[in-house]
Design a protein around this motif. Structure first.
Motif, PDB file in Angstrom:
ATOM      1  N   THR A  56       0.835  -1.185   0.000  1.00 30.86           N
ATOM      2  CA  THR A  56       0.000   0.000   0.000  1.00 30.86           C
ATOM      3  C   THR A  56       0.873   1.238   0.000  1.00 30.86           C
ATOM      4  O   THR A  56       1.823   1.329   0.800  1.00 30.86           O
ATOM      5  N   ARG A  57       0.563   2.183  -0.866  1.00 31.65           N
ATOM      6  CA  ARG A  57       1.257   3.470  -0.844  1.00 31.65           C
ATOM      7  C   ARG A  57       0.748   4.227   0.375  1.00 31.65           C
ATOM      8  O   ARG A  57      -0.448   4.359   0.579  1.00 31.65           O
ATOM      9  N   ILE A  58       1.675   4.726   1.207  1.00 35.27           N
ATOM     10  CA  ILE A  58       1.279   5.447   2.412  1.00 35.27           C
ATOM     11  C   ILE A  58       1.872   6.851   2.464  1.00 35.27           C
ATOM     12  O   ILE A  58       1.748   7.537   3.461  1.00 35.27           O
ATOM     13  N   GLY A  59       2.494   7.262   1.409  1.00 36.98           N
ATOM     14  CA  GLY A  59       3.080   8.597   1.326  1.00 36.98           C
ATOM     15  C   GLY A  59       3.696   8.760  -0.038  1.00 36.98           C
ATOM     16  O   GLY A  59       3.691   7.841  -0.856  1.00 36.98           O
ATOM     17  N   SER A  60       4.240   9.911  -0.298  1.00 37.16           N
ATOM     18  CA  SER A  60       4.786  10.157  -1.631  1.00 37.16           C
ATOM     19  C   SER A  60       5.951   9.231  -1.965  1.00 37.16           C
ATOM     20  O   SER A  60       6.122   8.852  -3.118  1.00 37.16           O
ATOM     21  N   ASP A  61       6.740   8.842  -0.960  1.00 33.47           N
ATOM     22  CA  ASP A  61       7.898   7.977  -1.197  1.00 33.47           C
ATOM     23  C   ASP A  61       7.823   6.656  -0.451  1.00 33.47           C
ATOM     24  O   ASP A  61       8.760   5.865  -0.500  1.00 33.47           O
ATOM     25  N   ASP A  62       6.746   6.426   0.276  1.00 34.68           N
ATOM     26  CA  ASP A  62       6.665   5.293   1.198  1.00 34.68           C
ATOM     27  C   ASP A  62       5.646   4.250   0.768  1.00 34.68           C
ATOM     28  O   ASP A  62       4.571   4.587   0.273  1.00 34.68           O
ATOM     29  N   MET A  63       6.013   2.989   1.008  1.00 31.08           N
ATOM     30  CA  MET A  63       5.098   1.864   0.785  1.00 31.08           C
ATOM     31  C   MET A  63       5.074   1.040   2.068  1.00 31.08           C
ATOM     32  O   MET A  63       6.064   0.966   2.786  1.00 31.08           O
ATOM     33  N   LEU A  64       3.927   0.422   2.331  1.00 27.86           N
ATOM     34  CA  LEU A  64       3.763  -0.468   3.458  1.00 27.86           C
ATOM     35  C   LEU A  64       3.555  -1.870   2.923  1.00 27.86           C
ATOM     36  O   LEU A  64       2.685  -2.091   2.078  1.00 27.86           O
ATOM     37  N   LEU A  65       4.361  -2.814   3.395  1.00 23.07           N
ATOM     38  CA  LEU A  65       4.215  -4.217   3.015  1.00 23.07           C
ATOM     39  C   LEU A  65       3.652  -4.968   4.215  1.00 23.07           C
ATOM     40  O   LEU A  65       4.239  -4.943   5.299  1.00 23.07           O
ATOM     41  N   GLU A  66       2.507  -5.609   4.001  1.00 29.34           N
ATOM     42  CA  GLU A  66       1.885  -6.418   5.038  1.00 29.34           C
ATOM     43  C   GLU A  66       1.811  -7.852   4.536  1.00 29.34           C
ATOM     44  O   GLU A  66       1.086  -8.136   3.586  1.00 29.34           O
ATOM     45  N   PRO A  67       2.591  -8.753   5.147  1.00 29.57           N
ATOM     46  CA  PRO A  67       2.516 -10.151   4.727  1.00 29.57           C
ATOM     47  C   PRO A  67       1.191 -10.757   5.184  1.00 29.57           C
ATOM     48  O   PRO A  67       0.670 -10.393   6.241  1.00 29.57           O
ATOM     49  N   THR A  68       0.653 -11.655   4.383  1.00 25.40           N
ATOM     50  CA  THR A  68      -0.577 -12.357   4.755  1.00 25.40           C
ATOM     51  C   THR A  68      -0.215 -13.790   5.118  1.00 25.40           C
ATOM     52  O   THR A  68       0.915 -14.231   4.929  1.00 25.40           O
ATOM     53  N   ARG A  69      -1.191 -14.513   5.587  1.00 27.23           N
ATOM     54  CA  ARG A  69      -0.960 -15.933   5.916  1.00 27.23           C
ATOM     55  C   ARG A  69      -0.630 -16.747   4.659  1.00 27.23           C
ATOM     56  O   ARG A  69      -0.070 -17.818   4.755  1.00 27.23           O
ATOM     57  N   ALA A  70      -0.954 -16.210   3.494  1.00 23.42           N
ATOM     58  CA  ALA A  70      -0.696 -16.909   2.236  1.00 23.42           C
ATOM     59  C   ALA A  70       0.737 -16.699   1.734  1.00 23.42           C
ATOM     60  O   ALA A  70       1.102 -17.237   0.691  1.00 23.42           O
ATOM     61  N   LEU A  71       1.555 -15.923   2.465  1.00 21.73           N
ATOM     62  CA  LEU A  71       2.926 -15.661   2.027  1.00 21.73           C
ATOM     63  C   LEU A  71       3.705 -16.964   1.926  1.00 21.73           C
ATOM     64  O   LEU A  71       3.830 -17.705   2.894  1.00 21.73           O
ATOM     65  N   ASP A  72       4.234 -17.234   0.737  1.00 26.24           N
ATOM     66  CA  ASP A  72       5.047 -18.426   0.489  1.00 26.24           C
ATOM     67  C   ASP A  72       6.440 -17.959   0.091  1.00 26.24           C
ATOM     68  O   ASP A  72       6.658 -17.531  -1.041  1.00 26.24           O
ATOM     69  N   ILE A  73       7.378 -18.025   1.025  1.00 28.35           N
ATOM     70  CA  ILE A  73       8.727 -17.528   0.754  1.00 28.35           C
ATOM     71  C   ILE A  73       9.612 -18.584   0.097  1.00 28.35           C
ATOM     72  O   ILE A  73      10.799 -18.346  -0.111  1.00 28.35           O
ATOM     73  N   SER A  74       9.027 -19.713  -0.299  1.00 26.01           N
ATOM     74  CA  SER A  74       9.827 -20.740  -0.965  1.00 26.01           C
ATOM     75  C   SER A  74      10.193 -20.325  -2.394  1.00 26.01           C
ATOM     76  O   SER A  74      11.186 -20.786  -2.928  1.00 26.01           O
TER      77      SER A  74
END
Length: 116
Positions: A9-27
């Motif tokens: 999500t964009r939260i400012g002119s230069d900032d993004m917010l990353l929210e991992p979900t339970r579906a995150l698969d880091i494999s």
């Protein structure tokens, strides 16, 4: 934007917010990293706040994922700051950490702004 188990999500002119979900698969780190980096570049982001509020434990595998993301972000000149780390996650991280992580940490976005 939803990308393979993370919500950006964009939260400012230069900032993004990353929210991992339970579906995150880091494999499949490569594909996931590529998608995140493409989004950050498209949005011309300078900072990525990674919300760890839902992570009760950070194990060596998840730490490797954070390190890979952090190094990739640094390569495109994006600063990564992990926020809302739970005490149990911090304790778990500290048990196997041998050097300072490549990412920054802050209690939350407000406390980081107050430090500056």
């Amino acid at each position: 934007m939803n990308i393979g188990g993370v919500h950006l999500t964009r939260i400012g002119s230069d900032d993004m917010l990353l929210e991992p979900t339970r579906a995150l698969d880091i494999s499949d780190t490569g594909t996931l990293l590529e998608s995140i980096l493409e989004c950050l570049q498209r949005e011309k982001s300078l900072r990525l706040y990674y919300d760890l509020a839902e992570m009760a434990v950070i194990d060596p595998v998840y730490f490797a994922w954070l390190e890979n993301l952090s190094r990739a972000c640094r390569a495109i000149n994006v600063r990564i700051i992990c926020i809302h780390m739970q005490p149990t996650a911090a304790f778990g991280l500290a048990t196997f950490l041998h050097a300072a992580p490549s990412f920054e940490t802050a209690l939350d976005m407000q406390s980081l702004r107050e430090e500056s």
